[in-house]
Design a protein around this motif. Structure first.
Motif, PDB file in Angstrom:
ATOM      1  N   THR A 108       0.835  -1.200   0.000  1.00 35.28           N
ATOM      2  CA  THR A 108       0.000   0.000   0.000  1.00 35.28           C
ATOM      3  C   THR A 108       0.872   1.254   0.000  1.00 35.28           C
ATOM      4  O   THR A 108       2.099   1.182   0.122  1.00 35.28           O
ATOM      5  CB  THR A 108      -0.923   0.035   1.236  1.00 35.28           C
ATOM      6  OG1 THR A 108      -0.149   0.338   2.406  1.00 35.28           O
ATOM      7  CG2 THR A 108      -1.648  -1.286   1.420  1.00 35.28           C
ATOM      8  N   ASP A 109       0.202   2.405  -0.068  1.00 37.63           N
ATOM      9  CA  ASP A 109       0.905   3.691  -0.001  1.00 37.63           C
ATOM     10  C   ASP A 109       0.725   4.344   1.368  1.00 37.63           C
ATOM     11  O   ASP A 109       0.792   5.552   1.510  1.00 37.63           O
ATOM     12  CB  ASP A 109       0.419   4.623  -1.119  1.00 37.63           C
ATOM     13  CG  ASP A 109      -1.078   4.909  -1.032  1.00 37.63           C
ATOM     14  OD1 ASP A 109      -1.756   4.328  -0.141  1.00 37.63           O
ATOM     15  OD2 ASP A 109      -1.587   5.694  -1.852  1.00 37.63           O
ATOM     16  N   GLN A 110       0.490   3.512   2.397  1.00 46.56           N
ATOM     17  CA  GLN A 110       0.265   4.022   3.754  1.00 46.56           C
ATOM     18  C   GLN A 110       1.146   3.279   4.746  1.00 46.56           C
ATOM     19  O   GLN A 110       1.510   2.114   4.521  1.00 46.56           O
ATOM     20  CB  GLN A 110      -1.200   3.828   4.159  1.00 46.56           C
ATOM     21  CG  GLN A 110      -2.183   4.556   3.277  1.00 46.56           C
ATOM     22  CD  GLN A 110      -3.621   4.237   3.665  1.00 46.56           C
ATOM     23  OE1 GLN A 110      -3.878   3.503   4.613  1.00 46.56           O
ATOM     24  NE2 GLN A 110      -4.564   4.783   2.919  1.00 46.56           N
ATOM     25  N   ASP A 111       1.479   3.965   5.856  1.00 45.29           N
ATOM     26  CA  ASP A 111       2.105   3.276   6.985  1.00 45.29           C
ATOM     27  C   ASP A 111       1.098   2.273   7.534  1.00 45.29           C
ATOM     28  O   ASP A 111      -0.067   2.621   7.742  1.00 45.29           O
ATOM     29  CB  ASP A 111       2.442   4.267   8.107  1.00 45.29           C
ATOM     30  CG  ASP A 111       3.783   4.942   7.911  1.00 45.29           C
ATOM     31  OD1 ASP A 111       4.346   4.830   6.811  1.00 45.29           O
ATOM     32  OD2 ASP A 111       4.257   5.578   8.854  1.00 45.29           O
ATOM     33  N   GLU A 143       6.441   0.992   6.325  1.00 43.73           N
ATOM     34  CA  GLU A 143       6.099   2.224   5.625  1.00 43.73           C
ATOM     35  C   GLU A 143       5.603   1.856   4.225  1.00 43.73           C
ATOM     36  O   GLU A 143       5.722   0.707   3.794  1.00 43.73           O
ATOM     37  CB  GLU A 143       7.325   3.129   5.576  1.00 43.73           C
ATOM     38  CG  GLU A 143       7.741   3.592   6.957  1.00 43.73           C
ATOM     39  CD  GLU A 143       9.004   4.438   6.951  1.00 43.73           C
ATOM     40  OE1 GLU A 143       9.602   4.642   5.869  1.00 43.73           O
ATOM     41  OE2 GLU A 143       9.387   4.902   8.040  1.00 43.73           O
ATOM     42  N   PRO A 144       5.063   2.830   3.483  1.00 42.96           N
ATOM     43  CA  PRO A 144       4.565   2.524   2.138  1.00 42.96           C
ATOM     44  C   PRO A 144       5.624   1.845   1.277  1.00 42.96           C
ATOM     45  O   PRO A 144       6.776   2.268   1.231  1.00 42.96           O
ATOM     46  CB  PRO A 144       4.210   3.906   1.578  1.00 42.96           C
ATOM     47  CG  PRO A 144       3.937   4.747   2.784  1.00 42.96           C
ATOM     48  CD  PRO A 144       4.853   4.232   3.851  1.00 42.96           C
ATOM     49  N   SER A 145       5.245   0.769   0.652  1.00 42.07           N
ATOM     50  CA  SER A 145       6.101  -0.010  -0.261  1.00 42.07           C
ATOM     51  C   SER A 145       7.355  -0.573   0.393  1.00 42.07           C
ATOM     52  O   SER A 145       8.264  -1.020  -0.301  1.00 42.07           O
ATOM     53  CB  SER A 145       6.498   0.838  -1.481  1.00 42.07           C
ATOM     54  OG  SER A 145       5.336   1.283  -2.143  1.00 42.07           O
ATOM     55  N   ASP A 193      10.326   2.066  16.255  1.00 42.95           N
ATOM     56  CA  ASP A 193      11.213   2.632  15.245  1.00 42.95           C
ATOM     57  C   ASP A 193      12.684   2.559  15.636  1.00 42.95           C
ATOM     58  O   ASP A 193      13.544   2.610  14.772  1.00 42.95           O
ATOM     59  CB  ASP A 193      10.831   4.096  14.961  1.00 42.95           C
ATOM     60  CG  ASP A 193       9.484   4.183  14.237  1.00 42.95           C
ATOM     61  OD1 ASP A 193       9.086   3.168  13.627  1.00 42.95           O
ATOM     62  OD2 ASP A 193       8.834   5.246  14.290  1.00 42.95           O
ATOM     63  N   THR A 194      12.987   2.389  16.933  1.00 47.52           N
ATOM     64  CA  THR A 194      14.388   2.279  17.345  1.00 47.52           C
ATOM     65  C   THR A 194      14.887   0.847  17.236  1.00 47.52           C
ATOM     66  O   THR A 194      16.059   0.599  17.316  1.00 47.52           O
ATOM     67  CB  THR A 194      14.596   2.774  18.798  1.00 47.52           C
ATOM     68  OG1 THR A 194      13.752   2.017  19.663  1.00 47.52           O
ATOM     69  CG2 THR A 194      14.278   4.258  18.897  1.00 47.52           C
ATOM     70  N   ASN A 195      13.965  -0.126  17.078  1.00 41.72           N
ATOM     71  CA  ASN A 195      14.370  -1.536  16.970  1.00 41.72           C
ATOM     72  C   ASN A 195      14.858  -1.870  15.592  1.00 41.72           C
ATOM     73  O   ASN A 195      14.507  -1.384  14.615  1.00 41.72           O
ATOM     74  CB  ASN A 195      13.211  -2.464  17.358  1.00 41.72           C
ATOM     75  CG  ASN A 195      12.949  -2.397  18.852  1.00 41.72           C
ATOM     76  OD1 ASN A 195      13.789  -1.963  19.625  1.00 41.72           O
ATOM     77  ND2 ASN A 195      11.759  -2.812  19.260  1.00 41.72           N
TER      78      ASN A 195
END
Length: 195
Positions: A108-111, A143-145, A193-195
């Motif tokens: 998709t184009d979304q998180d 994230e997207p793609s 996000d830190t992992n």
């Protein structure tokens, strides 16, 4: 003392019935809340329904006998991802620790966020299939793609060789299904996000 009136409080039958029903309903609500954790504990202990085991330590011995392990990946409706094993099958010595990878791609184009459930078939092999590390223990954020390789570290417990009911098992299938998950709160997002 003479003349003193002593009364005993008694409840009528409808009041007693209402009190008993209230206690019963309260107990049933408590059992309902405890049912899911108790069922999960039961499945983990017995391997019921193909539930795998979690291990911190590898077995001391590795058998000469091998077993095939197949891998399957699925995505539930609503999550625009692909989930595929990078290898479809391995043949491993029973007791040997092995690592394989699955690939997840956000189409998709979304998180988006996903979390995986798993099972093993045949179901009776679940108690002997031990995972030391698995992406199913963590929420995944793509994230997207974006794509990501996710590892699974496992072994088949040598005790399977002592179980006469499992003599004919020569292949175990580990199957994952990825489900859409709600985005975590800000503090949880920073930790992901830190992992």
């Amino acid at each position: 003392m003479a003349g003193q009136n002593t009364t005993t409080r008694t409840f009528s039958r409808p009041v007693k019935t209402a009190m008993a029903l209230s206690v019963f309903v309260g107990c049933m609500v408590g059992v309902a809340y405890a049912a899911v954790p108790l069922y999960e504990l039961f499945c983990r202990v017995t391997g019921f329904g193909g539930t795998t085991q979690v291990a911190d330590v590898a077995p001391e011995a590795v058998s000469d006998r091998t077993i095939k392990v197949r891998f399957d990946g699925n995505v539930a409706a609503g999550l625009g991802w692909d989930l595929d094993p990078l290898v479809n099958e391995v043949e491993v010595p029973i007791g040997q620790v092995t690592e394989i990878f699955y690939r997840a791609d956000n189409l998709t184009d979304q998180d988006t966020y996903g979390t995986a459930t798993f099972n093993v078939s045949p179901p009776q092999a679940g108690i002997y299939f031990h995972k030391m590390h698995c992406f199913c223990f963590e929420m995944q954020h793509l994230e997207p793609s974006q794509g990501i390789d996710m590892g699974v570290v496992f072994f088949v417990d040598p005790e399977i060789l002592d179980d006469p009911d499992n003599d004919r098992i020569d292949t175990i299938t580990l199957s994952y299904t990825m489900f859409e998950a709600d985005a975590p709160q800000e503090a949880e997002t920073a930790a992901l996000d830190t992992n």
